[in-house]
Motif scaffolding. Structure first.
Motif, mmCIF file in Angstrom:
data_model
loop_
_atom_site.group_PDB
_atom_site.id
_atom_site.type_symbol
_atom_site.label_atom_id
_atom_site.label_comp_id
_atom_site.label_asym_id
_atom_site.label_seq_id
_atom_site.Cartn_x
_atom_site.Cartn_y
_atom_site.Cartn_z
ATOM 1 N N ASP A 116 -32.643 -107.933 105.672
ATOM 2 C CA ASP A 116 -32.813 -106.511 105.983
ATOM 3 C C ASP A 116 -31.440 -105.948 106.350
ATOM 4 O O ASP A 116 -30.842 -106.378 107.334
ATOM 5 C CB ASP A 116 -33.785 -106.364 107.171
ATOM 6 C CG ASP A 116 -33.907 -104.920 107.646
ATOM 7 O OD1 ASP A 116 -33.196 -104.043 107.109
ATOM 8 O OD2 ASP A 116 -34.703 -104.675 108.561
ATOM 9 N N ASP B 136 -30.865 -118.800 116.487
ATOM 10 C CA ASP B 136 -30.136 -117.596 116.079
ATOM 11 C C ASP B 136 -28.643 -117.830 116.322
ATOM 12 O O ASP B 136 -28.223 -118.037 117.454
ATOM 13 C CB ASP B 136 -30.628 -116.405 116.919
ATOM 14 C CG ASP B 136 -29.821 -115.131 116.669
ATOM 15 O OD1 ASP B 136 -28.953 -115.134 115.765
ATOM 16 O OD2 ASP B 136 -30.045 -114.138 117.374
ATOM 17 N N LYS C 228 -23.779 -103.380 103.690
ATOM 18 C CA LYS C 228 -24.978 -103.089 104.493
ATOM 19 C C LYS C 228 -25.411 -101.643 104.303
ATOM 20 O O LYS C 228 -26.597 -101.360 104.111
ATOM 21 C CB LYS C 228 -24.697 -103.337 105.977
ATOM 22 C CG LYS C 228 -24.914 -104.779 106.381
ATOM 23 C CD LYS C 228 -24.836 -104.961 107.875
ATOM 24 C CE LYS C 228 -23.422 -105.161 108.315
ATOM 25 N NZ LYS C 228 -23.267 -105.982 109.510
ATOM 26 N N SER D 142 -26.161 -115.666 115.021
ATOM 27 C CA SER D 142 -25.382 -114.488 114.621
ATOM 28 C C SER D 142 -24.168 -114.239 115.517
ATOM 29 O O SER D 142 -23.142 -113.768 115.044
ATOM 30 C CB SER D 142 -26.266 -113.247 114.528
ATOM 31 O OG SER D 142 -27.111 -113.165 115.638
ATOM 32 N N ALA E 122 -28.865 -100.321 102.593
ATOM 33 C CA ALA E 122 -29.808 -99.528 103.402
ATOM 34 C C ALA E 122 -30.107 -98.195 102.716
ATOM 35 O O ALA E 122 -31.258 -97.763 102.640
ATOM 36 C CB ALA E 122 -29.228 -99.297 104.794
ATOM 37 N N ASN F 229 -30.530 -103.329 107.730
ATOM 38 C CA ASN F 229 -30.450 -102.666 109.033
ATOM 39 C C ASN F 229 -30.437 -103.661 110.185
ATOM 40 O O ASN F 229 -30.055 -103.314 111.300
ATOM 41 C CB ASN F 229 -31.621 -101.696 109.196
ATOM 42 C CG ASN F 229 -31.526 -100.571 108.186
ATOM 43 O OD1 ASN F 229 -30.491 -99.929 108.074
ATOM 44 N ND2 ASN F 229 -32.575 -100.359 107.409
ATOM 45 N N ALA F 230 -30.874 -104.890 109.912
ATOM 46 C CA ALA F 230 -30.894 -105.905 110.964
ATOM 47 C C ALA F 230 -30.818 -107.296 110.349
ATOM 48 O O ALA F 230 -31.759 -108.071 110.400
ATOM 49 C CB ALA F 230 -32.179 -105.772 111.790
ATOM 50 N N PRO F 231 -29.672 -107.613 109.711
ATOM 51 C CA PRO F 231 -29.561 -108.935 109.086
ATOM 52 C C PRO F 231 -29.551 -110.038 110.141
ATOM 53 O O PRO F 231 -28.990 -109.853 111.215
ATOM 54 C CB PRO F 231 -28.232 -108.875 108.330
ATOM 55 C CG PRO F 231 -27.482 -107.732 108.917
ATOM 56 C CD PRO F 231 -28.463 -106.800 109.542
ATOM 57 N N THR F 232 -30.214 -111.141 109.841
ATOM 58 C CA THR F 232 -30.286 -112.247 110.805
ATOM 59 C C THR F 232 -29.820 -113.531 110.126
ATOM 60 O O THR F 232 -29.808 -113.627 108.904
ATOM 61 C CB THR F 232 -31.733 -112.470 111.275
ATOM 62 O OG1 THR F 232 -32.559 -112.692 110.118
ATOM 63 C CG2 THR F 232 -32.256 -111.272 112.050
ATOM 64 N N SER G 235 -19.481 -103.779 106.134
ATOM 65 C CA SER G 235 -19.969 -102.442 106.508
ATOM 66 C C SER G 235 -20.437 -101.689 105.267
ATOM 67 O O SER G 235 -21.477 -101.032 105.268
ATOM 68 C CB SER G 235 -18.854 -101.639 107.182
ATOM 69 O OG SER G 235 -18.220 -102.419 108.159
#
Length: 228
Positions: free
Chosen positions: A77, A89, A26, A91, A30, A79-82, A23
């Motif tokens: 990213d 996918d 990230k 995740s 950001a 805000n939207a890690p993949t 948390s």
């Protein structure tokens, strides 16, 4: 600095589970416009692949033999890690209890660490504005020349409470036992154990809110950038 542009900064954030690492990392990335890499997710991804393909997790040589097979791609990213494995996918499936219980064993295999470490270094090197990389051996092994190294800690009780909040319906005592067991496994493994780098700044998050931890880390990064 030419044109007043901030230099790219590489930030390593290490520490055991339940300290608020993900948390915090990230949010800091950001807020400061940096890339973000969750290295634990990469180890979970390769563990998921091993489990899915029926590899014997108790046989390090079997794991080592196929460590180079899965193609793991991490989106950075904050805000939207993949994360994908061979284009799938993963995740959600990498967060299951089955993967969580096996990730320490897979991560301890030197060939797995060599493969994932190389991947992590190439991602960090390619981050043009800088990156926050979170894990357990980033400041010590993966990026020993990181501009800033932070080691997050918290009491086992605080960590278990946070973790059981994340794991719906988890029982606090068993969560604490599982955390301590994983710490012991990660701290005692021969290859790149969980350890605090000598030049890391330790932040004890036991009595801090997430917002306070984020603020503390952002300040450390900004000070480091200003001093460059």
């Amino acid at each position: 600095m030419e044109n007043g542009a901030a230099q790219p900064v590489i930030v390593a954030i290490d520490g055991p589970s339940g300290t608020g690492k993900s948390s915090t990392s990230k949010a800091v990335a950001a807020q400061l416009g940096l890339s973000y890499l969750d290295t634990g997710a990469q180890y979970r991804a390769i563990t998921w692949w091993m489990v899915t393909n029926g590899i014997d997790i108790d046989d390090p040589s079997a794991i080592a033999a196929v460590a180079g097979k899965p193609e793991i791609v991490s989106g950075t990213d904050p805000n939207a890690p993949t994360i994908t494995v061979d284009g799938t996918d993963v995740s959600a499936p990498i967060r299951t209890q089955e993967v969580t219980s096996k990730v320490s064993a897979v991560s301890a295999v030197p060939e797995v660490r060599a493969r994932i470490t190389e991947l992590q270094r190439s991602i960090a090197a390619g981050a043009e504005h800088g990156i926050v990389v979170e894990g357990r051996d980033i400041g010590t092994t993966v990026l020993p020349d990181a501009d800033l190294k932070i080691f997050l800690t918290a009491s086992p009780e605080a960590r278990a409470a946070r973790r059981s909040g994340e794991l719906k319906g988890a029982d606090l005592h068993s969560t604490r036992e599982a955390l301590l067991k994983r710490d012991a496994a990660d701290s005692s493994r021969k290859t790149s154990p969980l350890a605090k780098a000598e030049d890391a700044v330790e932040v004890d998050t036991t009595d801090l809110t997430l917002a306070q931890v984020i603020e503390c880390v952002v300040t450390l990064v900004e000070e480091k950038r200003a001093g460059k």
